[in-house]
Design an enzyme around this catalytic site. Structure first.
Site, short mmCIF file in Angstrom:
data_model
loop_
_atom_site.label_atom_id
_atom_site.label_comp_id
_atom_site.label_asym_id
_atom_site.label_seq_id
_atom_site.Cartn_x
_atom_site.Cartn_y
_atom_site.Cartn_z
N ARG A 197 -4.13 -3.07 7.35
CA ARG A 197 -5.29 -3.97 7.43
C ARG A 197 -5.27 -4.88 6.22
O ARG A 197 -4.72 -4.53 5.18
CB ARG A 197 -6.60 -3.19 7.48
CG ARG A 197 -7.01 -2.52 6.19
CD ARG A 197 -8.07 -1.49 6.42
NE ARG A 197 -7.56 -0.38 7.19
CZ ARG A 197 -6.87 0.64 6.67
NH1 ARG A 197 -6.58 0.67 5.38
NH2 ARG A 197 -6.44 1.63 7.42
N SER B 93 1.22 -7.30 -1.38
CA SER B 93 0.26 -6.36 -1.98
C SER B 93 -0.92 -6.04 -1.08
O SER B 93 -2.08 -6.32 -1.41
CB SER B 93 -0.21 -6.93 -3.31
OG SER B 93 0.91 -7.24 -4.09
N ASP C 248 2.68 -4.18 -5.03
CA ASP C 248 2.63 -4.53 -6.46
C ASP C 248 2.54 -3.30 -7.36
O ASP C 248 3.08 -3.29 -8.48
CB ASP C 248 1.50 -5.53 -6.77
CG ASP C 248 0.14 -5.12 -6.22
OD1 ASP C 248 0.04 -4.07 -5.57
OD2 ASP C 248 -0.83 -5.88 -6.43
C1 BGC Z 1 -4.23 -3.71 -1.70
C2 BGC Z 1 -3.09 -3.01 -2.38
C3 BGC Z 1 -2.79 -3.67 -3.70
C4 BGC Z 1 -4.06 -3.83 -4.54
C5 BGC Z 1 -3.80 -4.56 -5.83
C6 BGC Z 1 -5.43 -3.85 -2.63
O1 BGC Z 1 -6.43 -4.60 -2.01
O2 BGC Z 1 -4.62 -3.02 -0.54
O3 BGC Z 1 -1.94 -3.00 -1.58
O4 BGC Z 1 -1.86 -2.89 -4.40
O5 BGC Z 1 -5.03 -4.54 -3.80
O6 BGC Z 1 -3.27 -5.82 -5.64
#
Ligand code: BGC
Length: 496
Positions: A173, A158, A211
């Site tokens: 990142r 995620s 996610d």
């Molecule tokens: C991430 C996402 C993720 C979201 C929720 C963010 O910080 O960059 O990829 O879907 O958090 O978990």
């Protein structure tokens, strides 16, 4: 201490009668800083729509809008057994999901492992070793003594990752306070697979999933009105289904323009250039002191990781202000520790049912060693509500923007995450903001944000199943090694 006031529903009115002028002035100032009026919501939403489109262009914008190679919704008849690994912000979860013949059903067994805090700022090797150890433990425990073929795995990773194929992903990142050296800019799959191989763990990664994409697909599995998947948790983000013809940055691949493609928006990066979001001095400090300044501007005003920190920064600032008398003569050592309060601290304050805020008083005493007066408690309650309300209202702008971009006038939005599920009034405040953005006057809201199915587990399994099915049908766009994928498909039953 036991609360003395009567038990009241959460909507306490509060009394400002005895609040001294210095604190009243501050409450007013905070209200001005944190309130996002209807017109501003609309302005943010319109800018958001443009930024979503910009992210899909070749030049790109701040919102990554990552194509995920999840190319279609489930029809409810996906079948098979899949592993899912969920590497979110707080825990690591391993699941085994069985999708049976019955439409929209699933069985799941799972184990949770705490993500050690030091791992989040450690090095890449330790990370992949830890993740592979957890998978190995899970398989040894649940399949002791069995001869196993390679099990297909959906890996919910995620964080923003660009994908040329569904079974790889280059981390753009780290977000959510992670800062592991040597991972950004690289494909996360090879070191992950190498750690599994070293341990002889029989797993074939079939899909690397965000996610939000998992949430979208898992929710659509049981409710075909679901058009958007959102996470409002430690981080925040959304995914929706685009058509390939509307993704200029994929034009060079000559995909059928009508084919669907789930887009992981990574909307946490919205307004990194600070054009429209009403940032407060506290948001600016959060950003400056984070491991990735200049990134995730939207997320830093909304997500669970930051809500407690915003609150803490305001209180420390007020205490240091000579014109304001708050927590006078007390040791603020604990409150001065960065990230010492999480969103659940704010939830507890918003849930305080007592007119005299005695639970909040206890919380400050027990957790922070601070004795509070009644007027101070009033300010604390106000501030909490302002921060929680701003988060919910800004979140709604993202949902509204996707709907506007796709001309969706009615749908369900599947949402998951600790803030959505546990933060008091988040859902109602978000729904109210949507009503204001769209000027709805109908009794039933046409666009509703509802609790989602388990995206990181069931969603990842479904995306694996959909990928294997696609592979079997010879639709191999975005699949790196279709033959290896099909070998994994042999071990599981895919679609009737
Ligand atoms: C991430 C996402 C993720 C979201 C929720 C963010 O910080 O960059 O990829 O879907 O958090 O978990």
């Amino acid at each position: 201490m036991v609360g003395l006031g009567p038990r009241k529903p959460p909507s306490r009115k509060g009394s400002m009668a005895d609040v001294p002028k210095d604190l009243l002035d501050q409450i007013k100032r905070l209200e001005e800083l944190f309130t996002v009026p209807k017109e501003k919501l609309k302005e943010i939403t319109d800018h958001f729509v443009n930024e979503l489109a910009k992210g899909l262009t070749v030049e790109g914008g701040s919102i990554p809008m990552n194509p995920t190679w999840c190319m279609g919704f489930p029809d409810g008849y996906e079948t098979g057994t899949f592993l899912a690994l969920d590497m979110g912000g707080t825990n690591l979860r391993v699941c085994e999901i069985n999708l049976p013949e019955e439409k929209g059903e699933f069985d799941i067994i799972q184990s949770k492992y705490r993500m050690p805090e030091e791992l989040k700022t450690g090095n890449a090797e330790e990370l992949w070793d830890y993740v592979a150890d957890c998978l190995q433990q899970f398989i040894e425990y649940h399949h002791e003594g069995e001869e196993l073929d390679e099990l297909p795995l959906g890996f919910t990773f995620s964080y923003p990752a660009t994908q040329d194929y569904i079974d790889h992903g280059v981390l753009q990142r780290w977000t959510k306070g992670f800062d592991i050296e040597g991972v950004e800019g690289k494909d996360v799959v090879p070191p992950f697979e190498a750690a599994l191989k070293e341990r002889g763990v029989p797993i074939k990664l079939t899909a690397l999933v965000n996610d939000t994409t998992g949430t979208l697909i898992a929710s659509a599995y049981t409710d075909t009105d679901m058009k958007i998947g959102c996470i409002f948790g430690t981080g925040c983000n959304a995914a929706y289904m685009e058509d390939c013809g509307s993704i200029p940055k994929l034009a060079h691949l000559n995909l059928n323009p009508k084919l669907p493609m789930a887009i992981n928006c990574e909307w946490g990066a919205f307004d990194n250039e600070h054009k429209v979001l009403p940032r407060t001095p506290y948001d600016i400090i959060i950003d400056k002191e984070s491991p990735r300044p200049g990134q995730q501007a939207f997320e830093k005003m909304i997500a669970g990781l930051y809500l407690g920190e915003i609150f803490r920064l305001v209180l420390v600032d007020l205490h240091g202000n000579q014109d304001v008398k708050i927590f006078e003569g007390q040791d603020l050592g604990k409150l001065k520790k960065a990230y010492s309060l999480d969103a659940s601290f704010l939830s507890s304050i918003e849930e305080d049912p007592f007119e005299n805020l005695s639970e909040t008083q206890d919380l400050f005493q027990n957790k922070l060693g601070i004795t509070t007066t009644k007027p101070e408690l009033e300010l604390i309650a106000h501030l909490t509500k302002l921060i929680g309300t701003r988060a919910a209202r800004l979140s709604a702008c993202g949902v509204a923007a996707i709907c506007k971009k796709k001309n969706i006038t009615s749908c369900h939005v599947g949402a998951d995450g600790s803030v959505f599920n546990k933060y008091p009034h988040f859902k109602a405040r978000g729904a109210q903001a949507l009503r204001e953005i769209f000027d709805w006057t109908t009794r039933k809201d046409p666009i509703e944000i509802l609790p989602a199915e388990d995206g990181s587990g069931v969603g990842a399994a479904l995306i694996s199943a959909l990928t294997l099915k696609r592979c079997k049908e010879g639709q191999t766009a975005g699949i790196r090694d279709p033959e290896a994928m099909l070998a994994a498909a042999k071990t599981t039953t895919v679609h009737k």
